[in-house]
Write an enzyme that holds these catalytic residues in place. Structure first.
Site, PDB file in Angstrom:
ATOM      1  N   THR A 327       4.188   3.896  -7.317  1.00  0.00           N
ATOM      2  CA  THR A 327       3.851   3.863  -8.365  1.00  0.00           C
ATOM      3  C   THR A 327       2.366   3.307  -8.831  1.00  0.00           C
ATOM      4  O   THR A 327       1.287   3.671  -8.187  1.00  0.00           O
ATOM      5  CB  THR A 327       4.414   2.155  -8.553  1.00  0.00           C
ATOM      6  OG1 THR A 327       3.694   1.259  -7.543  1.00  0.00           O
ATOM      7  CG2 THR A 327       5.912   1.941  -8.097  1.00  0.00           C
ATOM      8  N   CYS A 328       1.995   3.295  -9.924  1.00  0.00           N
ATOM      9  CA  CYS A 328       0.850   2.847 -10.678  1.00  0.00           C
ATOM     10  C   CYS A 328      -0.062   2.359 -10.882  1.00  0.00           C
ATOM     11  O   CYS A 328      -1.232   2.197 -10.961  1.00  0.00           O
ATOM     12  CB  CYS A 328       1.339   3.492 -12.259  1.00  0.00           C
ATOM     13  SG  CYS A 328       1.913   4.993 -12.708  1.00  0.00           S
ATOM     14  N   ASP A 329       0.675   0.784  -9.743  1.00  0.00           N
ATOM     15  CA  ASP A 329      -0.173  -0.207  -9.429  1.00  0.00           C
ATOM     16  C   ASP A 329      -0.664   0.233  -8.463  1.00  0.00           C
ATOM     17  O   ASP A 329      -1.237   0.848  -6.859  1.00  0.00           O
ATOM     18  CB  ASP A 329       0.952  -1.458  -9.051  1.00  0.00           C
ATOM     19  CG  ASP A 329       0.793  -2.595 -10.852  1.00  0.00           C
ATOM     20  OD1 ASP A 329       0.651  -1.512 -11.426  1.00  0.00           O
ATOM     21  OD2 ASP A 329       1.215  -2.906  -9.734  1.00  0.00           O
ATOM     22  N   ASN A 370       8.137   0.873 -12.793  1.00  0.00           N
ATOM     23  CA  ASN A 370       7.906   2.430 -13.066  1.00  0.00           C
ATOM     24  C   ASN A 370       9.674   3.452 -13.111  1.00  0.00           C
ATOM     25  O   ASN A 370       9.150   4.809 -12.953  1.00  0.00           O
ATOM     26  CB  ASN A 370       7.313   2.981 -11.857  1.00  0.00           C
ATOM     27  CG  ASN A 370       5.518   3.039 -12.808  1.00  0.00           C
ATOM     28  OD1 ASN A 370       4.526   3.897 -11.702  1.00  0.00           O
ATOM     29  ND2 ASN A 370       4.815   1.660 -12.624  1.00  0.00           N
TER      30      ASN A 370
END
Ligand code: PLP
Length: 390
Positions: A327-329, A370
């Site tokens: 994910t983008c985290d 996401n």
């Protein structure tokens, strides 16, 4: 009738995360071996023959796990109405349920009472008063705070009270029309120090002495550790010996709330490599599973799972990696500090398996962060029939 109402109210939410059948190649997925769950339960009850085991549903609430354990005679420890309903659907008798979460809403207690639950854990005056209003006559166990050194995922003061306060809460419960039934503690999950149970029992004894009245039940919590990359952990026999030594003849009804020890070894989380790249001199491997699809216990690298790459030979050359989720985290990185080594020729599409991952994975997966779906579970073997000892 009450039980039926509670089940209907929540049925949709309960069945949704669990695919019903088949063995698809979807990735990521949790493969859960029910025969191993059954064996783990039998091992636990052999190590603790005098203890009522109340499975901590939060560890893995899969319906087949619940019905298997209920069929083997386990009680259950509940944390929410969702877990209550899951257990009712799995056929658990409400008389074998206890509500172990000391933080409750009035609607939680009402649903539990309507279903026939009569045992509750508490650790505050406000919660005792709530129980007195909503569950008059219920049996109350007061949770003590214990030093949870040795736990990989400590509660760090979130729950429990010191012995004097526990005695006062039992008195308050008694005066408010509840049954001042028991004392208990949880030594912290993945607890690797057996003396932690000794400290908990000693604190309960102090509380019992201050209370002065009969204490019918002693709840030893969960915490029973499972094997991960950190290496060996104490066996159940070591913990049983510590418990026996500290009880020293005290014989209340004993309850424990094992969670991870009953399901962790049954689970293999199967994932796939999405990207391999170099960053600042380190090899980063990105998987299609991360913190939000079930690997929440990698937070702060508390649990470092054993890994296996089935497409590579056992003697494949290994090299260090940073292991990250998809994910983008920024916090969706599983291991930066742990010494994680994977085959040097790993490429996208290769399979990476997390072993010992049956606990606190599917139940922690987000609903769609996401746009990624929750971790599906597939049961891979039916439970073995009861075996007679050799
Ligand atoms: C009240 C309670 N009981 C039992 C458990 C199960 O613990 P474990 O999985 O460490 O056995 C937990 C886990 O957090 C808990 O909060």
């Amino acid at each position: 009738m009450g039980a039926q109402r509670a089940v209907q109210a929540h049925e949709g939410a309960l069945t949704w995360p669990y695919p019903s059948s088949g063995r698809p190649s979807t990735s990521p997925r949790l493969e859960l071996d029910l025969a191993v769950v059954g064996d783990a339960y039998r091992t636990f009850t052999r190590a603790f023959p005098q203890i009522e085991p109340a499975y901590a549903v939060k560890a893995n609430p899969h319906p087949e796990v619940l019905s298997l354990l209920a069929g083997l005679g386990a009680s259950v420890d509940l944390a929410s109405v969702g877990e209550l309903d899951a257990c009712l659907l799995a056929g658990v008798d409400p008389r074998r349920m206890s509500w172990g979460n000391p933080v409750k809403k009035p609607s939680d207690v009402r649903a539990a009472v309507a279903a026939g639950v009569t045992r509750f854990t508490t650790d505050s005056a406000a919660d005792v008063d709530l129980l007195a209003r909503e569950a008059p006559g219920a049996a109350v166990t007061v949770r003590l705070a214990v030093d949870d050194d040795g736990s990989a995922t400590p509660f760090a003061g979130k729950f429990g009270v010191p012995p004097d306060e526990a005695a006062a809460l039992l008195r308050r419960a008694d005066e408010a029309g509840l049954r001042a039934h028991g004392l208990g503690f949880h030594p912290g999950s993945q607890q690797t120090d057996p003396s932690s149970w000794r400290r908990g029992i000693a604190a309960c004894r102090r509380a019992a002495a201050v209370f002065g009245g009969p204490v019918a039940e002693l709840n030893l919590g969960g915490g029973f550790p499972t094997v991960h990359a950190a290496g060996p952990v104490p066996g159940l026999q070591d913990i049983a010996a510590a418990v026996d030594a500290e009880l020293d003849g005290w014989r209340p009804h004993l309850v424990a709330e094992p969670g991870r020890v009953l399901v962790a070894d049954a689970g293999v989380l199967v994932a796939e490599v999405v990207l391999v790249t170099e960053r600042a001199g380190r090899r980063w491997v990105y998987l299609d599973v991360g913190r939000y699809q079930g690997l929440a216990e990698t937070e702060a690298e508390m649990i470092v799972y054993r890994l296996r790459c089935p497409g590579h030979p056992p003697d494949a050359e290994l090299g260090p990696v940073v292991l990250a989720g998809p994910t983008c985290d920024g916090d969706d990185v599983l291991y930066r500090r742990a010494d994680v080594r994977l085959p040097v020729d790993l490429v996208p599409g290769d399979v990476v398996e997390f072993l010992g991952a049956g606990a606190y994975t599917s139940s922690y997966a987000s609903v769609g962060f996401n746009g990624l779906p929750p971790l599906p579970t597939f049961t891979v073997r039916p439970p073995t029939p009861e075996r007679t000892p050799d």
